[in-house]
Design a protein around this motif. Structure first.
Motif: not given
Length: 440
Positions: A63, A104, A187, A197
């Protein structure tokens, strides 16, 4: 004979069309997104010293590294990050165990597929503050919420979290595969060494893979100097997203496609043998037509018409067989390693391939007996020859077809044997632990 030829070709064309549809869906066009050639996959690459083994690639990025890449990169316009998860959905009806993805804020803009209802997630949704939001898969919206057009703004409970529905994706959107809804990723994980990720991006207009890779490796070099404990020797591996998705089964699909084309060739050769055998019985008919003034072109047009009728009926039946039987079976019994097959359908390219296979077989059926009928015998000469003489004449075309057919069968059998042997070896690979009585 006509019925046998029709069924043989229909099964072969149906099987070939089905395989081509899977080949096209998984290998040629695996990304149903706008300007898919701009999508790239990113992962952490450990650059090995020259004296050691080759470089290795981690399954994803951490991250903190992802956020640094996103903040500093100019060659990648949108950054999509995600990881798969499972949870219990509490909404209308009983509780349901579902698969979802934490993503995201740039996940949907990177892919470029607009929602059917509502809006995308965005970077503002990444903040771990209330209210939290979610985007639904089209199938989940239909089955769980009855396709309610007023679903936007309604709450659901996901593992004791209250989420507000802000969007519904259209039919066919399935990334990552199996996700039934998408929730924003806050995150909060700060471990640079935890590279879980999945990351992909959409290149900026006019940017190619080379400059983007150079820029990201420069950023990775700065991070390695700043965080040597976790990032020393780390670079960025980048490849087209389509190549990443199709890579694990690319060789197998090519082999299966070649094998099924050979099956179509063998079926066409068998039918051509039947037609050549029938052509021997038609020598006197053709000779009579030639003696009455029919030229070679007229005779070939007659053979072409007959071949087109046979191939056209076979192609239509084969396409119907693929659409109504073979593809539904493949969608229902798709292997676990290829979940994309659950969404397989016959596209316009599949229809075009079926038409091309039909025309190809029609041309072969016309040329093979046509050449045999017209290659050496003039109409009057054949008309004057006896029936037994005509029927007993040795056919070089038929002999050639038999040779080619036997060679293709041998190659196909060898390839099938090697594939079966490879699959058997894969099943016997030692996983490093005792897998007996273990379930997943």
């Amino acid at each position: 004979m006509a019925a046998l030829a029709l069924m043989t070709l229909a099964v072969a064309i149906g099987a070939t069309t089905t395989m081509y549809s899977a080949f096209d869906e998984l290998l040629l066009h695996p990304l149903p997104y706008p300007q898919a050639q701009q999508l790239v996959w990113l992962a952490t690459e450990r650059v090995a010293p020259a004296a050691t083994a080759a470089a290795s690639v981690a399954p994803g990025v951490s991250v903190p590294d992802f956020l640094d890449y996103r903040a500093e990169s100019h060659t990648v316009k949108y950054w999509g990050g995600y990881y798969a998860n499972v949870a219990t959905l509490v909404a209308q009806g009983p509780s349901q165990h579902i698969s979802f993805a934490n993503v995201s804020g740039d996940f949907f803009p990177a892919l470029g597929t607009a929602p059917e209802l509502g809006r995308w997630l965005n970077r503002d949704d990444e903040r771990p503050a209330l209210p939290q939001v979610v985007v639904l898969d089209h199938a989940l919206w239909q089955t769980r919420f009855g396709g309610d057009p007023r679903i936007i703004g309604k709450p659901i409970v996901l593992d004791n979290r209250i989420l507000t529905i802000v969007g519904v994706m259209p039919v066919g959107f399935a990334f990552p595969l199996g996700a039934e809804l998408w929730a924003p990723e806050p995150f909060t994980n700060k471990l640079r060494g935890f590279r879980f990720l999945g990351a992909f991006g959409r290149l900026a207009p006019g940017i190619t893979l080379g400059p983007a890779r150079e820029e990201l490796n420069a950023i990775a070099g700065r991070l390695a100097a700043e965080y040597p404990a976790t990032n020393a020797g780390q670079g960025v591996a980048m490849e087209p997203l389509a190549a990443h998705l199709s890579g694990p089964y690319q060789a197998t699909l090519w082999l299966m496609m070649l094998a099924i084309i050979m099956v179509l060739g063998i079926a066409a050769a068998n039918v051509a043998n039947l037609l050549i055998a029938g052509a021997v019985a038609r020598w006197r008919e053709m000779a009579l037509r030639a003696a009455l003034g029919a030229g070679r072109g007229r005779l070939l047009r007659q053979l072409a018409t007959e071949a087109l009728v046979l191939s056209g009926l076979s192609g239509g039946l084969g396409y119907a067989l693929a659409a109504l039987v073979l593809l539904p079976w493949l969608r229902r019994f798709h292997p676990p390693a290829l979940p994309q097959l659950a969404h397989l359908h016959l596209s316009w390219t599949g229809l075009g391939f079926a038409a091309l296979a039909t025309l190809g077989t029609a041309a072969w059926f016309c040329l093979a007996p046509g050449w045999e009928l017209l290659r050496v015998r003039g109409g009057r000469r054949l008309l004057s020859s006896g029936w037994n003489d005509a029927a007993g004449t040795r056919s070089s075309v038929a002999s050639s077809v038999v040779v080619i057919e036997m060679a293709a069968c041998i190659v196909l059998l060898v390839a099938a044997g090697l594939l079966a042997q490879s699959l058997a070896r894969l099943q016997k690979i030692d996983p490093g632990f005792d897998a007996a009585h273990l379930l997943s």
